[in-house]
Each structure stands twice: as C-alpha cells, then as structure tokens.
Design a protein around this motif. Structure first.
Motif, short mmCIF file in Angstrom:
data_model
loop_
_atom_site.label_atom_id
_atom_site.label_comp_id
_atom_site.label_asym_id
_atom_site.label_seq_id
_atom_site.Cartn_x
_atom_site.Cartn_y
_atom_site.Cartn_z
N ASP A 1 -38.39 19.90 -11.50
CA ASP A 1 -37.61 20.36 -10.56
C ASP A 1 -39.02 20.84 -9.31
N ILE A 2 -38.76 20.31 -8.47
CA ILE A 2 -39.60 20.03 -7.11
C ILE A 2 -39.03 21.19 -6.04
N GLY A 3 -40.14 22.28 -5.96
CA GLY A 3 -40.25 22.92 -5.50
C GLY A 3 -39.12 23.92 -5.81
N GLY A 4 -38.75 24.23 -7.15
CA GLY A 4 -37.56 25.33 -7.47
C GLY A 4 -38.42 26.41 -7.73
N SER A 5 -39.40 27.05 -7.32
CA SER A 5 -40.06 28.20 -7.78
C SER A 5 -39.13 29.35 -7.24
N SER A 6 -38.92 30.61 -7.51
CA SER A 6 -38.79 31.71 -7.73
C SER A 6 -39.36 32.77 -6.71
N PRO A 7 -39.20 33.67 -5.82
CA PRO A 7 -39.67 34.78 -5.90
C PRO A 7 -39.83 35.75 -7.11
N THR A 8 -39.00 35.96 -7.76
CA THR A 8 -39.04 37.76 -9.11
C THR A 8 -38.36 36.68 -9.97
N GLN A 9 -37.77 35.41 -10.38
CA GLN A 9 -37.50 35.11 -11.31
C GLN A 9 -38.41 34.25 -12.37
N PRO A 10 -38.94 33.51 -13.53
CA PRO A 10 -39.77 33.35 -14.38
C PRO A 10 -38.99 31.89 -14.43
N GLU A 11 -37.97 31.75 -14.57
CA GLU A 11 -36.70 30.77 -14.82
C GLU A 11 -36.57 29.94 -14.22
N GLY A 12 -37.21 29.78 -12.44
CA GLY A 12 -37.11 29.09 -11.53
C GLY A 12 -35.38 29.51 -10.98
N ALA A 13 -35.67 29.07 -9.51
CA ALA A 13 -34.68 28.79 -8.76
C ALA A 13 -33.20 28.70 -9.02
N LEU A 14 -33.46 27.63 -10.16
CA LEU A 14 -31.59 27.09 -10.25
C LEU A 14 -31.21 28.08 -11.29
N PHE A 15 -32.00 28.73 -12.38
CA PHE A 15 -31.65 29.45 -13.04
C PHE A 15 -30.93 31.37 -12.10
N GLU A 16 -31.74 30.91 -11.67
CA GLU A 16 -31.55 32.24 -10.66
C GLU A 16 -30.13 31.91 -10.01
N MET A 17 -30.02 30.54 -9.72
CA MET A 17 -28.48 30.80 -8.52
C MET A 17 -27.52 30.53 -9.68
N GLY A 18 -27.93 30.26 -10.97
CA GLY A 18 -26.95 30.10 -12.14
C GLY A 18 -26.62 29.49 -12.94
N TRP A 19 -27.40 28.29 -12.83
CA TRP A 19 -27.52 27.16 -13.57
C TRP A 19 -27.60 27.53 -15.52
N GLU A 20 -26.63 26.88 -16.29
CA GLU A 20 -26.06 28.05 -17.34
C GLU A 20 -26.59 26.99 -19.02
N ARG A 21 -27.05 25.39 -17.66
CA ARG A 21 -27.47 24.93 -19.38
C ARG A 21 -28.90 25.01 -19.69
N ASP B 1 -49.81 31.79 -3.03
CA ASP B 1 -50.27 32.24 -1.94
C ASP B 1 -49.62 31.16 -0.64
N GLU B 2 -48.86 30.14 -1.26
CA GLU B 2 -48.21 29.38 -0.24
C GLU B 2 -47.05 29.10 -0.10
N GLN B 3 -46.23 30.05 -1.55
CA GLN B 3 -45.14 29.26 -1.41
C GLN B 3 -43.76 29.81 -0.25
N TYR B 4 -42.45 29.62 -0.04
CA TYR B 4 -41.95 29.38 0.82
C TYR B 4 -41.39 30.92 0.99
N HIS B 5 -41.02 32.01 0.34
CA HIS B 5 -40.59 32.83 -0.25
C HIS B 5 -41.28 33.78 -0.58
N GLY B 6 -42.50 33.87 -0.28
CA GLY B 6 -43.72 34.43 -0.94
C GLY B 6 -44.36 34.58 -2.10
N ARG B 7 -45.90 35.12 -2.20
CA ARG B 7 -46.23 34.87 -3.74
C ARG B 7 -45.29 35.40 -4.37
N PRO B 8 -44.72 35.30 -5.80
CA PRO B 8 -43.76 35.25 -6.36
C PRO B 8 -44.25 36.43 -7.50
N ARG B 9 -43.62 37.35 -7.70
CA ARG B 9 -43.87 39.17 -8.59
C ARG B 9 -43.97 38.67 -9.89
#
Length: 202
Positions: free
Chosen positions: A1-21, A34-42
């Motif tokens: 997943d290119i660019g798929g970091s989530s600020p709050t969910q370690p599994e990434g943005a795809l799973f945050e949005m409900g991907w179930e595979r 420190d440069e991620q679009y949504h801010g530094r991940p937690r």
C-alpha cells in the motif's frame, strides 16, 4: 500500500476504511513519521505489527517517487498494490516511472488499484486551484488511463466515486447532488473521485 499510513490504526488506512481481507503481509510505504500527510502517527512504525488474524504489517519510510531505483524491493513481488488518494500528490514527471516500477513488482495475475480526485468535477468547485495545496495535479480519468496504458497496464474496471453527473452536464457545482445518488457508479468521468483497477497487459 503506497501512501497507506493511518494516523491512529497500525494496520493502515485500508483496514481503517473497512477492508476485510485477511492478508498475510501488508507493506505500507509512507513518508517519514514527521512528514506524513495526516500528522505524526500515534503509534510506532519502527517494528512490524502483528494483526489479529495472524498477518503482518510492515512500514517502509520513503517518498513514493524514491521507490524507483531503490534496491529495498529487489526480487519482491506483491499480489496487489494500492494507491489511495496518492497520485495527485506526486511529481508529474515521476509518475510514469513509478507505474512501471509497480508493474515490475506485481506477481503474475496481480492487481494494481488506485483512486484520485477527478478534475472534470473538482474544477467546478475550484476553477482556479486544486482541492488541496499539496496536490501537484488533478487528473481526468482519460489522462490517468493513458498513463497506465503507456506503463504496460490494462485497465479492467473504472468507477466513479460520489457521482455528480448533473453538475458535469450543466457545468455548475452542486454538492447536494452527491446525496441523491449511489456512492459508486461505473462512470469514472462524473465522479468527484474515480478509481481504476488494473492488471499487467499481455
């Protein structure tokens, strides 16, 4: 997943949005924390993350444009590569090379999927600028399809996301239109965003 970091969910943005595979391995390429679009991940992205289904998520910190020519992925193939709302942030001259790099790192029969804002619609909302100051370009569906074809892909499915056909027809932005239609249609030209699903041609 290119660019798929989530600020709050370690599994990434795809799973945050409900991907179930249940994937055995997900590699997320993201900018340094420190440069991620949504801010530094937690959470820390320094170590692989074990998912509840026994898979693994690994983070690679790199600009997408810098993947081409890097030896980190030599010999590695993936069943699928996803770029969600990423291509519009990239330097235009780097996109053809990145698409070829993705093609070369797909396993036989693998998929490449991406989505992005649709300039045919966003121009009605913002005629003098893009929707985000970080965007380098906003594509129309035909432009991106042509780039993918040139890189050796066959586009197998095109979708419009948040369709606005009447706004496109009359040339006037009407945000209320998105509430009265299905979220996804088969027409990429009238969606506020559009998605493309591809396989290597041949």
């Amino acid at each position: 997943d290119i660019g798929g970091s989530s600020p709050t969910q370690p599994e990434g943005a795809l799973f945050e949005m409900g991907w179930e595979r249940e994937a055995g391995l997900v590699t997320i390429v993201a900018r340094p924390p420190d440069e991620q679009y949504h801010g530094r991940p937690r959470y820390s992205q320094d170590e692989p993350f074990r998912t509840e289904w026994g898979g693994e998520v690994r983070y690679v910190h790199s600009m997408a444009e810098d993947l081409v020519g890097a030896d980190l992925f030599d010999g590695v193939e993936y069943d699928a590569v996803f770029m969600g709302q990423v291509v519009e942030h990239l330097e235009l001259e780097a996109i053809p090379g990145l698409f070829r790099w993705i093609r070369d790192h797909l396993a036989p029969g693998g998929w490449f999927a991406l989505d992005t804002p649709n300039r045919a619609v966003t121009v009605l909302e913002h005629p003098d600028r893009f929707t985000d100051p970080d965007h380098t370009w906003e594509f129309r569906a035909g432009e991106l399809v042509a780039l993918l074809h040139d890189a050796g892909f066959r586009v197998e499915r095109q979708s419009g996301i948040m369709p606005m056909p009447e706004s496109v027809r009359v040339g006037r932005w009407d945000p209320e239109e998105t509430y009265s239609l299905p979220t996804v249609t088969s027409d990429p030209t009238t969606g506020y965003c559009f998605g493309l699903v591809c396989r290597v041609a041949g």
